[in-house]
Design an enzyme around this catalytic site. Structure first.
Site, PDB file in Angstrom:
ATOM      1  N   ARG A 104       0.879  -1.173   0.000  1.00 47.09           N
ATOM      2  CA  ARG A 104       0.000   0.000   0.000  1.00 47.09           C
ATOM      3  C   ARG A 104       0.910   1.215   0.000  1.00 47.09           C
ATOM      4  NH1 ARG A 104      -5.311   1.324   3.533  1.00 47.09           N
ATOM      5  NH2 ARG A 104      -6.094  -0.079   1.904  1.00 47.09           N
ATOM      6  N   HIS A 131      -7.412   0.605  -6.322  1.00 47.37           N
ATOM      7  CA  HIS A 131      -7.550  -0.269  -5.148  1.00 47.37           C
ATOM      8  C   HIS A 131      -8.284  -1.545  -5.592  1.00 47.37           C
ATOM      9  CE1 HIS A 131      -7.752  -1.510  -1.107  1.00 47.37           C
ATOM     10  NE2 HIS A 131      -8.678  -0.715  -0.619  1.00 47.37           N
ATOM     11  N   ARG A 287     -13.418  -8.733   2.051  1.00 44.12           N
ATOM     12  CA  ARG A 287     -11.996  -8.486   1.778  1.00 44.12           C
ATOM     13  C   ARG A 287     -11.195  -9.741   2.159  1.00 44.12           C
ATOM     14  NH1 ARG A 287      -9.972  -3.363   1.652  1.00 44.12           N
ATOM     15  NH2 ARG A 287      -8.086  -4.456   1.018  1.00 44.12           N
TER      16      ARG A 287
HETATM   17  N1  NVA Z   1      -9.994   6.616  -1.399  1.00 47.72           N
HETATM   18  C1  NVA Z   1      -9.600   6.177  -0.087  1.00 47.72           C
HETATM   19  C2  NVA Z   1      -9.807   4.700   0.065  1.00 47.72           C
HETATM   20  C3  NVA Z   1      -9.449   4.148   1.418  1.00 47.72           C
HETATM   21  C4  NVA Z   1      -9.611   2.661   1.537  1.00 47.72           C
HETATM   22  C5  NVA Z   1      -8.151   6.553   0.171  1.00 47.72           C
HETATM   23  O1  NVA Z   1      -7.326   6.364  -0.728  1.00 47.72           O
HETATM   24  O2  NVA Z   1      -7.847   7.059   1.247  1.00 47.72           O
HETATM   25  N1   CP Z   2     -11.215  -0.257   2.560  1.00 50.41           N
HETATM   26  C1   CP Z   2      -9.931  -0.309   2.997  1.00 50.41           C
HETATM   27  O1   CP Z   2      -8.998  -0.571   2.236  1.00 50.41           O
HETATM   28  O2   CP Z   2      -9.803  -0.095   4.322  1.00 50.41           O
HETATM   29  P1   CP Z   2      -8.425   0.134   5.136  1.00 50.41           P
HETATM   30  O3   CP Z   2      -7.882   1.465   4.709  1.00 50.41           O
HETATM   31  O4   CP Z   2      -8.848   0.100   6.569  1.00 50.41           O
HETATM   32  O5   CP Z   2      -7.482  -0.968   4.793  1.00 50.41           O
END
Ligand code: NVA
Ligand code: CP
Length: 300
Positions: A104, A131, A287
């Site tokens: 990430r 994502h 997930r």
């Molecule tokens: N668009 C959000 C998704 C979080 C899971 C972000 O990138 O912060």
């Molecule tokens: N939806 C999602 O990816 O959540 P987190 O940021 O908690 O991993």
């Protein structure tokens, strides 16, 4: 054979994605029945997090343990990555020690560079651009509640962000129609829109996008890394809240999804996310199951 990565939904064929959905539902049934299933004994997942996470970390870590393997949490605070060791070197080293890696990070290009130097499969666990793991869970959730998503209409309301880009990829791969309503200047990436040509309409009217939709989806107005834009974004997105009035324009049996974390009173009204059309908790749980199916696919 070249190593297989999962950096976007386009890295798997539509048939592979359909198979992954079936497998994820099977693994969920096994898990619920208390059946021990450990095909990944002795395998190690490296988890590189340059941004916060609740769902992604726990689902990958728990999923790997359930499959009989092990997961390592690596944050830039504790690794040399945080002190400037090149991403290419980190990829070369980690991939000699673990069997699969998830990352990430911010720039998608950094993930691509990592993957290019890794000897083992790399999974995109969120970048500023997309994502894809979240989409596996979202599509599974739709299938479980309503059946095949092919030919259905999905409304994306709000920011044309990483999640919206992934919905564009999913529209192409799973064959649904995506109506995007984003404020001017916040539309999704042109290349994702072009890739989903024939499946997507991009506009700036939430009502037009939601009308007749089978699924309504939104996400935060300011993503991770955009915290200082919060005030300007709150202004730009004020007319883009998913509330009960907007949900009424969708199909009678429309579902509501949000990848979470959510801000009640901003992108979604509390009575929608906590209401009967919302499937966000199933979406979050999936997930776990969808990524177990993905790990199994990439490792066995
Ligand atoms: N668009 C959000 C998704 C979080 C899971 C972000 O990138 O912060
Ligand atoms: N939806 C999602 O990816 O959540 P987190 O940021 O908690 O991993």
């Amino acid at each position: 054979m070249p190593v297989r990565h999962f950096l976007t939904l386009l890295d798997l064929s539509p048939d592979e994605l359909q198979g992954l959905m079936r497998r994820s539902i099977e693994l969920k049934t096994k898990q619920r029945a208390g059946e021990l299933y450990q095909p990944l004994r002795g395998k190690i997942l490296g988890m590189v997090f340059e941004k916060s996470s609740t769902r992604t970390r726990v689902s990958f870590e728990a999923g790997m343990a359930q499959l009989g393997g092990h997961a390592l949490f690596l944050s830039p605070r504790d690794t040399q990555l945080g002190r400037g060791e090149p991403i290419e070197d980190t990829a070369r080293v980690l991939s000699r020690m673990v069997d699969i890696i998830m990352i990430r990070t911010y720039e998608h290009e950094k993930l691509e560079r990592f993957a290019a130097h890794s000897q083992v499969p790399v999974i995109n666990a969120l970048t500023d651009r997309c994502h894809p793991c979240q989409l596996l869970a979202d599509i599974q959730t739709y299938i479980e509640h309503r059946g095949d998503i092919r030919g259905k209409t999905v409304a994306w309301i709000g920011d044309g962000n990483n999640m919206c880009n992934s919905y564009l990829g999913a529209a192409k791969q799973f064959g649904f129609k995506l109506n995007v309503a984003a404020p001017k200047g916040y539309e999704p990436s042109a290349d994702f829109v072009a890739c989903a040509a024939g499946h997507v309409e991009v506009g700036s009217d939430p009502a037009a996008a939601a009308r007749g939709a089978d699924l309504v989806v939104t996400d935060v107005w300011a993503s991770m890394g955009q915290e200082e834009e919060q005030a300007a974004r709150a202004k730009a997105f004020a007319a883009f809240q998913v509330d009960a009035k907007l949900m009424k324009l969708a199909a009678k049996d429309a579902l509501f999804m949000h990848c979470l974390p959510a801000h009640r009173g901003e992108e979604v009204a509390a009575d929608v996310i906590d209401g009967p059309q919302s499937v966000v908790w199933d979406e979050a749980e999936n997930r776990l199951h969808a990524q177990k199916a993905l790990l199994e696919l990439l490792l066995t």
